[in-house]
Every structure is written in structure tokens, then in C-alpha cells.
Design a protein around this motif. Sequence first.
Motif, PDB file in Angstrom:
ATOM      1  N   LYS A 103      24.226   8.845   5.512  1.00 40.10           N
ATOM      2  CA  LYS A 103      24.613   7.848   6.522  1.00 40.10           C
ATOM      3  C   LYS A 103      24.689   6.462   5.905  1.00 40.10           C
ATOM      4  O   LYS A 103      25.661   5.720   6.114  1.00 40.10           O
ATOM      5  CB  LYS A 103      23.612   7.861   7.679  1.00 40.10           C
ATOM      6  CG  LYS A 103      23.791   6.692   8.647  1.00 40.10           C
ATOM      7  CD  LYS A 103      22.713   6.686   9.715  1.00 40.10           C
ATOM      8  CE  LYS A 103      22.681   5.349  10.456  1.00 40.10           C
ATOM      9  NZ  LYS A 103      23.962   4.944  11.012  1.00 40.10           N
ATOM     10  N   ARG A 104      23.650   6.086   5.142  1.00 37.43           N
ATOM     11  CA  ARG A 104      23.623   4.753   4.549  1.00 37.43           C
ATOM     12  C   ARG A 104      24.731   4.572   3.522  1.00 37.43           C
ATOM     13  O   ARG A 104      25.426   3.553   3.492  1.00 37.43           O
ATOM     14  CB  ARG A 104      22.266   4.498   3.897  1.00 37.43           C
ATOM     15  CG  ARG A 104      21.124   4.294   4.884  1.00 37.43           C
ATOM     16  CD  ARG A 104      19.878   3.814   4.185  1.00 37.43           C
ATOM     17  NE  ARG A 104      19.349   4.813   3.272  1.00 37.43           N
ATOM     18  CZ  ARG A 104      18.462   5.736   3.604  1.00 37.43           C
ATOM     19  NH1 ARG A 104      18.001   5.792   4.846  1.00 37.43           N
ATOM     20  NH2 ARG A 104      18.020   6.604   2.716  1.00 37.43           N
ATOM     21  N   LEU A 132      25.572   9.408  12.639  1.00 34.57           N
ATOM     22  CA  LEU A 132      24.545  10.424  12.419  1.00 34.57           C
ATOM     23  C   LEU A 132      24.260  11.162  13.716  1.00 34.57           C
ATOM     24  O   LEU A 132      24.130  10.551  14.780  1.00 34.57           O
ATOM     25  CB  LEU A 132      23.268   9.746  11.909  1.00 34.57           C
ATOM     26  CG  LEU A 132      22.167  10.636  11.329  1.00 34.57           C
ATOM     27  CD1 LEU A 132      22.644  11.328  10.061  1.00 34.57           C
ATOM     28  CD2 LEU A 132      20.937   9.790  11.011  1.00 34.57           C
ATOM     29  N   PHE A 133      24.157  12.491  13.623  1.00 37.58           N
ATOM     30  CA  PHE A 133      23.864  13.312  14.792  1.00 37.58           C
ATOM     31  C   PHE A 133      22.871  14.394  14.389  1.00 37.58           C
ATOM     32  O   PHE A 133      23.133  15.178  13.472  1.00 37.58           O
ATOM     33  CB  PHE A 133      25.138  13.967  15.328  1.00 37.58           C
ATOM     34  CG  PHE A 133      24.918  14.826  16.552  1.00 37.58           C
ATOM     35  CD1 PHE A 133      24.890  14.277  17.818  1.00 37.58           C
ATOM     36  CD2 PHE A 133      24.733  16.191  16.416  1.00 37.58           C
ATOM     37  CE1 PHE A 133      24.694  15.074  18.942  1.00 37.58           C
ATOM     38  CE2 PHE A 133      24.526  16.999  17.528  1.00 37.58           C
ATOM     39  CZ  PHE A 133      24.503  16.436  18.798  1.00 37.58           C
ATOM     40  N   GLU A 134      21.736  14.439  15.085  1.00 35.81           N
ATOM     41  CA  GLU A 134      20.751  15.483  14.806  1.00 35.81           C
ATOM     42  C   GLU A 134      20.992  16.666  15.737  1.00 35.81           C
ATOM     43  O   GLU A 134      21.015  16.523  16.970  1.00 35.81           O
ATOM     44  CB  GLU A 134      19.323  14.978  14.980  1.00 35.81           C
ATOM     45  CG  GLU A 134      18.296  16.063  14.625  1.00 35.81           C
ATOM     46  CD  GLU A 134      16.873  15.550  14.580  1.00 35.81           C
ATOM     47  OE1 GLU A 134      16.646  14.368  14.946  1.00 35.81           O
ATOM     48  OE2 GLU A 134      15.980  16.326  14.182  1.00 35.81           O
ATOM     49  N   ILE A 135      21.185  17.830  15.155  1.00 35.65           N
ATOM     50  CA  ILE A 135      21.399  19.058  15.919  1.00 35.65           C
ATOM     51  C   ILE A 135      20.038  19.573  16.390  1.00 35.65           C
ATOM     52  O   ILE A 135      19.154  19.851  15.568  1.00 35.65           O
ATOM     53  CB  ILE A 135      22.099  20.119  15.055  1.00 35.65           C
ATOM     54  CG1 ILE A 135      23.445  19.595  14.546  1.00 35.65           C
ATOM     55  CG2 ILE A 135      22.283  21.418  15.822  1.00 35.65           C
ATOM     56  CD1 ILE A 135      24.068  20.440  13.450  1.00 35.65           C
ATOM     57  N   LEU A 149      31.187  11.837  10.131  1.00 35.02           N
ATOM     58  CA  LEU A 149      29.999  12.227  10.882  1.00 35.02           C
ATOM     59  C   LEU A 149      29.064  13.026   9.974  1.00 35.02           C
ATOM     60  O   LEU A 149      29.510  13.935   9.275  1.00 35.02           O
ATOM     61  CB  LEU A 149      30.383  13.081  12.093  1.00 35.02           C
ATOM     62  CG  LEU A 149      29.209  13.637  12.918  1.00 35.02           C
ATOM     63  CD1 LEU A 149      28.480  12.506  13.640  1.00 35.02           C
ATOM     64  CD2 LEU A 149      29.694  14.681  13.920  1.00 35.02           C
ATOM     65  N   VAL A 150      27.783  12.677  10.010  1.00 38.10           N
ATOM     66  CA  VAL A 150      26.749  13.471   9.350  1.00 38.10           C
ATOM     67  C   VAL A 150      25.963  14.171  10.447  1.00 38.10           C
ATOM     68  O   VAL A 150      25.239  13.528  11.221  1.00 38.10           O
ATOM     69  CB  VAL A 150      25.819  12.595   8.500  1.00 38.10           C
ATOM     70  CG1 VAL A 150      24.712  13.444   7.866  1.00 38.10           C
ATOM     71  CG2 VAL A 150      26.604  11.861   7.417  1.00 38.10           C
ATOM     72  N   ALA A 151      26.120  15.483  10.562  1.00 41.23           N
ATOM     73  CA  ALA A 151      25.423  16.286  11.569  1.00 41.23           C
ATOM     74  C   ALA A 151      24.456  17.210  10.838  1.00 41.23           C
ATOM     75  O   ALA A 151      24.832  17.853   9.861  1.00 41.23           O
ATOM     76  CB  ALA A 151      26.416  17.101  12.393  1.00 41.23           C
ATOM     77  N   TYR A 152      23.219  17.279  11.315  1.00 41.12           N
ATOM     78  CA  TYR A 152      22.233  18.059  10.563  1.00 41.12           C
ATOM     79  C   TYR A 152      21.171  18.648  11.480  1.00 41.12           C
ATOM     80  O   TYR A 152      20.906  18.147  12.573  1.00 41.12           O
ATOM     81  CB  TYR A 152      21.553  17.178   9.507  1.00 41.12           C
ATOM     82  CG  TYR A 152      20.562  16.198  10.098  1.00 41.12           C
ATOM     83  CD1 TYR A 152      19.199  16.493  10.143  1.00 41.12           C
ATOM     84  CD2 TYR A 152      20.998  14.998  10.659  1.00 41.12           C
ATOM     85  CE1 TYR A 152      18.304  15.612  10.716  1.00 41.12           C
ATOM     86  CE2 TYR A 152      20.102  14.119  11.228  1.00 41.12           C
ATOM     87  CZ  TYR A 152      18.747  14.427  11.248  1.00 41.12           C
ATOM     88  OH  TYR A 152      17.852  13.560  11.846  1.00 41.12           O
TER      89      TYR A 152
END
Length: 204
Positions: free
Chosen positions: A64-65, A71-74, A46-49
Amino acid sequence: MTAGGGHAVSRRAALSTPVAMALIAGSTTACAQETRPVAGPTSNILVAYFTRSGNTRVIANQLKRTLDADLFEILPAEPYPEDYQANVDQARRERDAGFEPPLKAEVQNLAAYDTVYLGFPIWGETAPPVIRSFLRKHDLSGKTVRPFITHGGYGQGSSLSVLARRAPGARILDAFVMEADQERRTINLITEWLGSDAGAEANR
């Protein structure tokens, strides 16, 4: 090696990395994209940012790529002010008060992820208050956490200490740290420019 175990990346070195090249090449299009929370796990990464000006989003999209990650936007439930100085002032008040703003959404099925890339800018020499909220709402125990951090020229500050305190059961690896201070620098340049105009008017 900087305090807290993160690698400090010089401006020249940062510009030579693949992630930074993606930041330069994709900044216009990627910043315009709206990232939506993942509907369900499609990866164990997971990429959370969290981002304000879009710099951190560009890095997140590249991760992500490259990693084929989710992908998750905080996002805070109540958006921060669009005005830069108003945003700085609010973030400072929240930091000093220890306030943790409510989140707009939370990661679903967090248990499905083994590795979490956590990205954010440095605000007031530390992680933004909304990152503290994210860490309080999401138990990262047993997971590998790889921070990626952007800053305006003052380094990562105490941000890794925040991660260590808020995610004590996680395995936190060295951070990718990159200077990306365009917004602050632009404001300063405009202020200087307007100041020089005022001086010229006074000398007429």
C-alpha cells in the motif's frame, strides 16, 4: 519456478528482499493495526488480503505504501477461532467440504481497479476457503492479479490453481511466495518442550 508459475523464494533470499525487510522491521506495529475496508477508490491499484497471524498484513501494508494503493482486508462474517489448532481443524473441514464462508464485506467499486494484489497464507496446501469466497463474489475479469503468498514451509501448494479456476478472465502474474511459519514453529517448539518436561518427570 514453482508449479503454477510462482517464484519460490528461499528463506535466505526472502529475508533479503525489501518486502521481507519491511516484514521484519514492521511486524510488531503493523500486526497491531486494524485495517478497515476502503471507503472509495483513491487509486487504480487495490491490495486485498486475508491474514491470520499478521504476516500477510505486513506485506499488504508495505505494498500500500510503496504503490500508493487502496487496501482491503478480506474477513469472514464469522471470525475463525483464535486457537491455532482449532483454526487448522476448521479450515480443513471447510476445504474438504468445499465450503465458502460468507464475507464480512465486499470491495466497493471494484471496476475502478486495474490491478489487484491478492494476499493470503497457505492453509492445508491451498488457498484458504475465504479466498474462494472472495473470488466468487468479485469478478476480476480483465484485471491484472498479482498474488503474494505466505506459507509455513510447504510452499504455495495448489493455491494458484484455485486463482486460475476462480478468476478465469484475469491476467494472473507470477506470485511473490515467502515462508513465514512463526506460529506453527512456535507451537511445535512448545509441544517439544512440554514433552521433554513430561519425560523428565517420568524418569524421577
